[in-house]
Scaffold this motif. Structure first.
Motif, PDB file in Angstrom:
ATOM      1  N   GLY A  96       0.900  -1.250   0.097  1.00 62.28           N
ATOM      2  CA  GLY A  96      -0.004   0.089   0.129  1.00 62.28           C
ATOM      3  C   GLY A  96       0.702   1.246  -0.086  1.00 62.28           C
ATOM      4  O   GLY A  96       0.361   2.324  -0.387  1.00 62.28           O
ATOM      5  N   HIS A  97       2.088   1.200   0.279  1.00 63.69           N
ATOM      6  CA  HIS A  97       2.954   2.375   0.507  1.00 63.69           C
ATOM      7  C   HIS A  97       4.070   2.429  -0.531  1.00 63.69           C
ATOM      8  O   HIS A  97       4.955   3.261  -0.247  1.00 63.69           O
ATOM      9  CB  HIS A  97       3.564   2.735   1.840  1.00 63.69           C
ATOM     10  CG  HIS A  97       2.280   2.695   3.007  1.00 63.69           C
ATOM     11  ND1 HIS A  97       1.510   3.898   3.162  1.00 63.69           N
ATOM     12  CD2 HIS A  97       1.751   1.837   3.802  1.00 63.69           C
ATOM     13  CE1 HIS A  97       0.572   3.797   4.225  1.00 63.69           C
ATOM     14  NE2 HIS A  97       0.661   2.559   4.239  1.00 63.69           N
ATOM     15  N   VAL A  98       3.836   2.008  -1.643  1.00 65.35           N
ATOM     16  CA  VAL A  98       4.719   2.108  -2.601  1.00 65.35           C
ATOM     17  C   VAL A  98       3.914   3.379  -3.342  1.00 65.35           C
ATOM     18  O   VAL A  98       2.944   3.500  -3.484  1.00 65.35           O
ATOM     19  CB  VAL A  98       4.414   0.939  -3.679  1.00 65.35           C
ATOM     20  CG1 VAL A  98       5.247   1.222  -4.913  1.00 65.35           C
ATOM     21  CG2 VAL A  98       5.095  -0.440  -2.936  1.00 65.35           C
TER      22      VAL A  98
ATOM     23  N   GLY B  49       1.499  10.271  -2.356  1.00 63.42           N
ATOM     24  CA  GLY B  49       1.435   9.303  -3.480  1.00 63.42           C
ATOM     25  C   GLY B  49       1.385   7.934  -3.452  1.00 63.42           C
ATOM     26  O   GLY B  49       1.655   7.276  -4.298  1.00 63.42           O
ATOM     27  N   CYS B  50       1.086   7.376  -2.262  1.00 63.73           N
ATOM     28  CA  CYS B  50       1.014   5.981  -1.870  1.00 63.73           C
ATOM     29  C   CYS B  50      -0.080   5.287  -2.624  1.00 63.73           C
ATOM     30  O   CYS B  50      -1.049   6.012  -2.942  1.00 63.73           O
ATOM     31  CB  CYS B  50       0.987   5.604  -0.557  1.00 63.73           C
ATOM     32  SG  CYS B  50       2.632   6.313   0.466  1.00 63.73           S
ATOM     33  N   LEU B  51       0.162   4.179  -3.130  1.00 60.94           N
ATOM     34  CA  LEU B  51      -0.956   3.459  -3.914  1.00 60.94           C
ATOM     35  C   LEU B  51      -2.152   3.299  -3.062  1.00 60.94           C
ATOM     36  O   LEU B  51      -3.521   3.639  -3.757  1.00 60.94           O
ATOM     37  CB  LEU B  51      -0.314   1.869  -4.144  1.00 60.94           C
ATOM     38  CG  LEU B  51      -1.194   0.745  -4.734  1.00 60.94           C
ATOM     39  CD1 LEU B  51      -1.720   1.359  -6.044  1.00 60.94           C
ATOM     40  CD2 LEU B  51      -1.026  -0.474  -4.839  1.00 60.94           C
TER      41      LEU B  51
ATOM     42  N   PRO C 218      -1.417  13.275   0.044  1.00 63.93           N
ATOM     43  CA  PRO C 218      -0.676  12.866   1.152  1.00 63.93           C
ATOM     44  C   PRO C 218      -1.167  11.678   2.043  1.00 63.93           C
ATOM     45  O   PRO C 218      -2.406  11.435   1.774  1.00 63.93           O
ATOM     46  CB  PRO C 218      -0.956  14.340   1.875  1.00 63.93           C
ATOM     47  CG  PRO C 218      -2.053  14.861   1.287  1.00 63.93           C
ATOM     48  CD  PRO C 218      -2.031  14.429  -0.061  1.00 63.93           C
ATOM     49  N   CYS C 219      -0.428  10.847   2.550  1.00 63.27           N
ATOM     50  CA  CYS C 219      -0.647   9.705   3.203  1.00 63.27           C
ATOM     51  C   CYS C 219      -0.467   9.980   4.497  1.00 63.27           C
ATOM     52  O   CYS C 219       0.660  10.441   4.947  1.00 63.27           O
ATOM     53  CB  CYS C 219       0.063   8.501   2.305  1.00 63.27           C
ATOM     54  SG  CYS C 219      -0.224   6.907   3.054  1.00 63.27           S
ATOM     55  N   PRO C 220      -1.300   9.191   5.642  1.00 65.30           N
ATOM     56  CA  PRO C 220      -0.848   9.190   6.977  1.00 65.30           C
ATOM     57  C   PRO C 220       0.379   8.625   7.262  1.00 65.30           C
ATOM     58  O   PRO C 220       0.970   8.827   8.407  1.00 65.30           O
ATOM     59  CB  PRO C 220      -2.027   8.282   7.646  1.00 65.30           C
ATOM     60  CG  PRO C 220      -2.923   8.246   6.390  1.00 65.30           C
ATOM     61  CD  PRO C 220      -2.288   8.325   5.250  1.00 65.30           C
ATOM     62  N   CYS C 221       1.055   7.938   6.482  1.00 69.35           N
ATOM     63  CA  CYS C 221       2.376   7.349   6.754  1.00 69.35           C
ATOM     64  C   CYS C 221       3.570   8.506   6.694  1.00 69.35           C
ATOM     65  O   CYS C 221       4.751   8.186   6.906  1.00 69.35           O
ATOM     66  CB  CYS C 221       2.858   6.081   5.956  1.00 69.35           C
ATOM     67  SG  CYS C 221       3.334   6.588   4.094  1.00 69.35           S
ATOM     68  N   GLY C 222       3.127   9.504   6.176  1.00 68.68           N
ATOM     69  CA  GLY C 222       4.108  10.837   5.859  1.00 68.68           C
ATOM     70  C   GLY C 222       4.665  10.973   4.615  1.00 68.68           C
ATOM     71  O   GLY C 222       5.240  11.984   4.295  1.00 68.68           O
TER      72      GLY C 222
HETATM   73 ZN    ZN Z   1       1.674   5.752   2.669  1.00 70.88          ZN
END
Ligand code: ZN
Length: 315
Positions: free
Chosen positions: A154-156, A171-173, A164-168
């Motif tokens: 998911g975070h590729v 553009g994460c999948l 923006p993604c909560p992982c920081g």
């Molecule tokens: Zn992410």
């Protein structure tokens, strides 16, 4: 019998699962926010289930990072465990063997033992819910990487400088291909003005209160033929195809099982996603394609899987 726990951000569910993977008894409580309240809630559910069933082990499917030995929960964003030896702690509390497993791995084990992946040698689970959960099994063994975190499909990054993604990262999948992404894409399409508000109940709802737009609502509207919702699923299917081809290119599995909450709506995207996957796979047309299937155990896969893993401790 073994108990399997499904621990969500809002609901804590424990079920007694028999040797064939059938759920035969269930208890629920709201998910507590403190460490001691979590202990009490788990013990209460086990006590209640044990009063009606003969329980020999307990398994917990955890949405978070575990150490590779599955004793310690390093971090679970929606749960009170921060670097806690959950397995040891619960074994002392319950007086029963306890098995922890990452939720996607637990779901993969459930599908491998009782569901869509029976007999598969190299296969992956692509679980689409709030985000994307991934699991990889090789010859009946869960592959977890060196530090217990593989695989994070998911975070590729698929869109440089994208959503923006909560992982920081950006553009994460999973920002484009998840239940959450359905709502985000719907809002973007509505904001583009491509569809007149009056033609779409989703756009009408958005105009009244944009916070009411959820992945679930987008699914419901798509089933009624709402043009915005259908355009959302066009986008979703394309991104899912990209994700599946990425998995296919890196791992070359024989089978990819689509699981998670969004799998229940697979009729809205499956054919287009598989077409996009086949078109984007490197060497497409000159190599066998992995089978793409949907979960057979649905939302119970993790609970059933982790109960079965826990049963392995009872020998
Ligand atoms: Zn992410």
């Amino acid at each position: 019998m073994a108990v399997g726990f499904d621990i969500g951000g809002t609901n804590l569910r424990g079920s007694v699962v028999d040797i064939d993977g059938t759920v035969i008894d269930t208890e629920n409580l709201p998910t507590p926010s403190s460490l001691t309240a979590m202990d009490r809630a788990i013990a209460r559910i086990v006590d209640k289930l044990a009063s009606r069933n003969n329980i020999g082990a307990v398994g917990l499917a955890v949405a978070g990072f575990l150490d590779p030995s599955c004793n310690r929960v390093r971090f679970a964003p929606h749960l009170p465990w921060r670097n806690v030896e959950v397995k040891t702690r619960l074994e002392d509390l319950l007086g029963l063997p306890v098995r922890l497993e990452h939720d996607a791995n637990a779901a993969a084990w459930g599908e491998y033992r009782f569901g869509a992946a029976q007999g598969a040698k190299i296969w992956t689970l692509f679980a689409i819910g709030t985000g994307i959960g991934g699991a990889l099994m090789i010859n009946g063994t869960i592959y977890r990487g060196s530090f217990g975190t593989a695989p994070e499909f998911g975070h590729v990054t698929v869109v440089p400088e994208g959503r923006p993604c909560p992982c920081g990262k950006r553009g994460c999948l999973e920002r484009y291909c998840s239940g959450t992404a359905l709502a985000t894409t719907a809002k973007e399409i509505i904001a583009s003005g491509e569809f007149p508000v009056g033609d779409s109940c989703l756009a009408t709802r958005h105009a009244a209160d944009s916070d009411t737009i959820t992945g679930r609502l987008v699914m419901q509207c798509a089933r009624r033929g709402d043009p915005v919702a259908l355009a959302v699923f066009d986008s979703f299917a394309g991104w899912l195809g990209s994700g599946l081809s990425l998995v296919g290119d890196v791992l070359d599995p024989e089978l990819i099982v689509i699981g998670g909450g969004v799998a229940a709506a697979s009729d809205l995207y499956y054919d287009r996603a598989v077409d996009a996957y086949a078109a984007q796979l490197t060497g497409s047309g000159h190599r066998p394609l992995a089978r793409i299937e949907t979960t057979r155990l649905g939302g119970d896969a993790g609970m059933i899987g982790v109960a079965d893993l826990a049963r392995g401790l009872m020998a």
